[in-house]
Enzyme design. Sequence first.
Site, PDB file in Angstrom:
ATOM      1  N   LYS A 265      -4.488  -7.619  12.422  1.00  0.00           N
ATOM      2  CA  LYS A 265      -3.259  -6.998  11.915  1.00  0.00           C
ATOM      3  C   LYS A 265      -2.226  -7.057  13.032  1.00  0.00           C
ATOM      4  O   LYS A 265      -2.434  -6.525  14.121  1.00  0.00           O
ATOM      5  CB  LYS A 265      -3.517  -5.547  11.503  1.00  0.00           C
ATOM      6  CG  LYS A 265      -2.228  -4.759  11.202  1.00  0.00           C
ATOM      7  CD  LYS A 265      -2.489  -3.310  10.764  1.00  0.00           C
ATOM      8  CE  LYS A 265      -1.186  -2.513  10.627  1.00  0.00           C
ATOM      9  NZ  LYS A 265      -1.389  -1.105  10.269  1.00  0.00           N
ATOM     10  N   LYS A 277       8.213   6.949   8.593  1.00  0.00           N
ATOM     11  CA  LYS A 277       7.379   7.882   9.356  1.00  0.00           C
ATOM     12  C   LYS A 277       8.264   8.956   9.991  1.00  0.00           C
ATOM     13  O   LYS A 277       9.434   8.713  10.260  1.00  0.00           O
ATOM     14  CB  LYS A 277       6.662   7.118  10.482  1.00  0.00           C
ATOM     15  CG  LYS A 277       5.505   6.258  10.030  1.00  0.00           C
ATOM     16  CD  LYS A 277       4.832   5.606  11.221  1.00  0.00           C
ATOM     17  CE  LYS A 277       3.690   4.707  10.783  1.00  0.00           C
ATOM     18  NZ  LYS A 277       2.576   5.428  10.151  1.00  0.00           N
ATOM     19  N   GLU A 349       1.009  -0.547   5.006  1.00  0.00           N
ATOM     20  CA  GLU A 349       1.407  -1.963   5.035  1.00  0.00           C
ATOM     21  C   GLU A 349       0.347  -2.874   5.628  1.00  0.00           C
ATOM     22  O   GLU A 349       0.332  -4.071   5.338  1.00  0.00           O
ATOM     23  CB  GLU A 349       2.717  -2.117   5.830  1.00  0.00           C
ATOM     24  CG  GLU A 349       2.588  -2.224   7.354  1.00  0.00           C
ATOM     25  CD  GLU A 349       1.992  -0.986   8.015  1.00  0.00           C
ATOM     26  OE1 GLU A 349       2.027   0.084   7.373  1.00  0.00           O
ATOM     27  OE2 GLU A 349       1.472  -1.089   9.141  1.00  0.00           O
ATOM     28  N   ARG A 351      -2.865  -3.129   5.112  1.00  0.00           N
ATOM     29  CA  ARG A 351      -3.724  -3.726   4.087  1.00  0.00           C
ATOM     30  C   ARG A 351      -2.959  -4.766   3.282  1.00  0.00           C
ATOM     31  O   ARG A 351      -3.545  -5.713   2.756  1.00  0.00           O
ATOM     32  CB  ARG A 351      -4.317  -2.623   3.202  1.00  0.00           C
ATOM     33  CG  ARG A 351      -3.283  -1.810   2.478  1.00  0.00           C
ATOM     34  CD  ARG A 351      -3.817  -0.469   1.981  1.00  0.00           C
ATOM     35  NE  ARG A 351      -3.834   0.561   3.023  1.00  0.00           N
ATOM     36  CZ  ARG A 351      -4.238   1.809   2.836  1.00  0.00           C
ATOM     37  NH1 ARG A 351      -4.681   2.184   1.664  1.00  0.00           N
ATOM     38  NH2 ARG A 351      -4.216   2.678   3.825  1.00  0.00           N
TER      39      ARG A 351
HETATM   40  N1  BES Z   1      -0.413   1.856  11.530  1.00  0.00           N
HETATM   41  C1  BES Z   1      -0.661   2.942  10.678  1.00  0.00           C
HETATM   42  C2  BES Z   1      -1.977   3.646  10.994  1.00  0.00           C
HETATM   43  C3  BES Z   1      -1.994   4.524  12.218  1.00  0.00           C
HETATM   44  C4  BES Z   1      -1.335   5.723  12.232  1.00  0.00           C
HETATM   45  C5  BES Z   1      -2.717   4.148  13.318  1.00  0.00           C
HETATM   46  C6  BES Z   1      -1.387   6.541  13.347  1.00  0.00           C
HETATM   47  C7  BES Z   1      -2.792   4.967  14.428  1.00  0.00           C
HETATM   48  C8  BES Z   1      -2.121   6.159  14.438  1.00  0.00           C
HETATM   49  C9  BES Z   1      -0.725   2.485   9.235  1.00  0.00           C
HETATM   50  O1  BES Z   1       0.103   1.441   8.907  1.00  0.00           O
HETATM   51  C10 BES Z   1      -0.318   3.651   8.405  1.00  0.00           C
HETATM   52  O2  BES Z   1       0.791   4.030   8.487  1.00  0.00           O
HETATM   53  N2  BES Z   1      -1.260   4.177   7.629  1.00  0.00           N
HETATM   54  C11 BES Z   1      -1.011   5.316   6.822  1.00  0.00           C
HETATM   55  C12 BES Z   1      -1.661   5.080   5.489  1.00  0.00           C
HETATM   56  C13 BES Z   1      -1.269   6.070   4.437  1.00  0.00           C
HETATM   57  C14 BES Z   1       0.183   5.893   4.070  1.00  0.00           C
HETATM   58  C15 BES Z   1      -2.147   5.888   3.247  1.00  0.00           C
HETATM   59  C16 BES Z   1      -1.614   6.533   7.517  1.00  0.00           C
HETATM   60  O3  BES Z   1      -2.681   6.394   8.128  1.00  0.00           O
HETATM   61  O4  BES Z   1      -0.993   7.582   7.479  1.00  0.00           O
HETATM   62 ZN    ZN Z   2       0.607   0.198  10.349  1.00  0.00          ZN
HETATM   63 MN    MN Z   3       2.031   2.074   8.299  1.00  0.00          MN
END
Ligand code: BES
Ligand code: ZN
Ligand code: MN
Length: 492
Positions: A265, A277, A349, A351
Amino acid sequence: MKFIVKSATFGKQKDALAVIFVSIDGTASVTNKALDQLISAVFKLGDFNGLAGQTLNISCPESLNCDRLLMIGLGKRNAQEQVTEVQYLKAIQSLATSCKVSSAKDACIYLNNTNIDTRDYSWQTQQLVEKVLYSQYRFDQLKSSKSKPVSIKKISVVCTRAQQKQAMTGLKIGNAIGSGSSLCRDLGNFPGNVCTPTYLAKEAKRLARGNKQLSCKILEEKDMKTLGMGSLLSVSAGSDEPAKLIQLEYKGAAKSQQPIVLVGKGITFDTGGISLKPGGGMDEMKFDMCGAASVLGTMQTLIELALPLNVVAIVAASENMPNGNATKPGDVVTSMSGKTIEILNTDAEGRLVLCDALTYVERFKPAAVIDVATLTGACVIALGKHATGMYSNSDALAAELLDAGTISGDKAWRMPLWDEYQQQLKSNFADIANIGGREAGSITAACFLARFADKYDWAHLDIAGTAWLSGGQKGSTGRPVSLLVQYLMNKV
Ligand code: BES
Ligand code: ZN
Ligand code: MN
């Protein structure tokens, strides 16, 4: 920093820094009368008692032929005079920290009889080299004043003649992992305005340059469109930086040998997109390409070791930004597999870029596919920063990865991919939704990927907790390069 292996007798030549290991019964990793006397003296004083990881620095020890002596505690030895792997790792961690601050120009590490119950001498040397290189890593490319370079320029690993061959092997592997891990960390640490998808593509091309076994191909957005990668392109839609699908092919074995495919990724910055975010700590989303970085780092190590394997690396690189063309919650896109996806949250994003990469790699007829991704915050909640979350549709592959994690110390823990979780991804408007609700967030993300990875043996590594550290030590960890390299080495 240069490492060499040699056999030598402690006290015969003058060392600028001599490092010896001492267990709690007072036995040292070398035999020398004057040294034994010194050890019993410091034991009596109570300043040092050989506990695993303990250190004692002595300047100009009288009667010993060295400028500095560093004693490292090994802990208790068992009835067979052996110590455990954990004790040894504690010891060399302290050693690495001490080597970083020593003012000596070179060091001699007497590793003669550190006897570990479960691992051989190659492993011992490899871990030592890895730990020392890891602790000497600096990232000051973007600072006007550079930190003081480490004083030690050469480290001699001293062992018996019988141990030399294994020590040389371990040294070579340790060095190669050192450079792969360091590349991985650099890429992770560079901010989003430097490390863009285009930058990652350039780095991949650089790796392939001048290496006959490695070839590089970059797919541009128009190529991805032709392939029908509507899911990946829905992520880059909101960004001015063009997405890249980076392909590195390493040919170290016969053409007939099916390749192992690594997929990373590579979100070079994740704002969340329209599902923006919150601001606090958002800078850390520059690390959202650490999966890609670890895959490139692994390729770096692989070419250095020239392993007789076929390996393909794919990096799905994009920014996740919210400009006027950005994908909106509720949008439905068609992936390369033909499956339609309802994007309920543009922050899920990873996935979306990975699923198209997973379909794309079917063309390589892979022996196994492993994707590496900073995929979910939920994985950090589940496992913290110590273990990578691992998912697989193959018990054999899962076992191999767990094993590689244990040997390398770059640990992974298997999580379930049970069918029960799949229903959380139901959509009223498309074949699948891109989020599965609050519960089991790391698992439903893996379940999403599993739907696109049913044509081959596949594993997914969620490195959201392990890829970088926050707070005062903020920075990329280089994980899981060691795990991946160990997995590949075990395949040879
Ligand atoms: N890159 C993030 C995951 C992440 C968040 C890694 C914080 C390390 C620390 C990923 O793209 C993401 O934003 N995932 C969301 C998924 C949710 C919207 C279902 C998450 O984990 O909040
Ligand atoms: Zn991400
Ligand atoms: Mn994300």
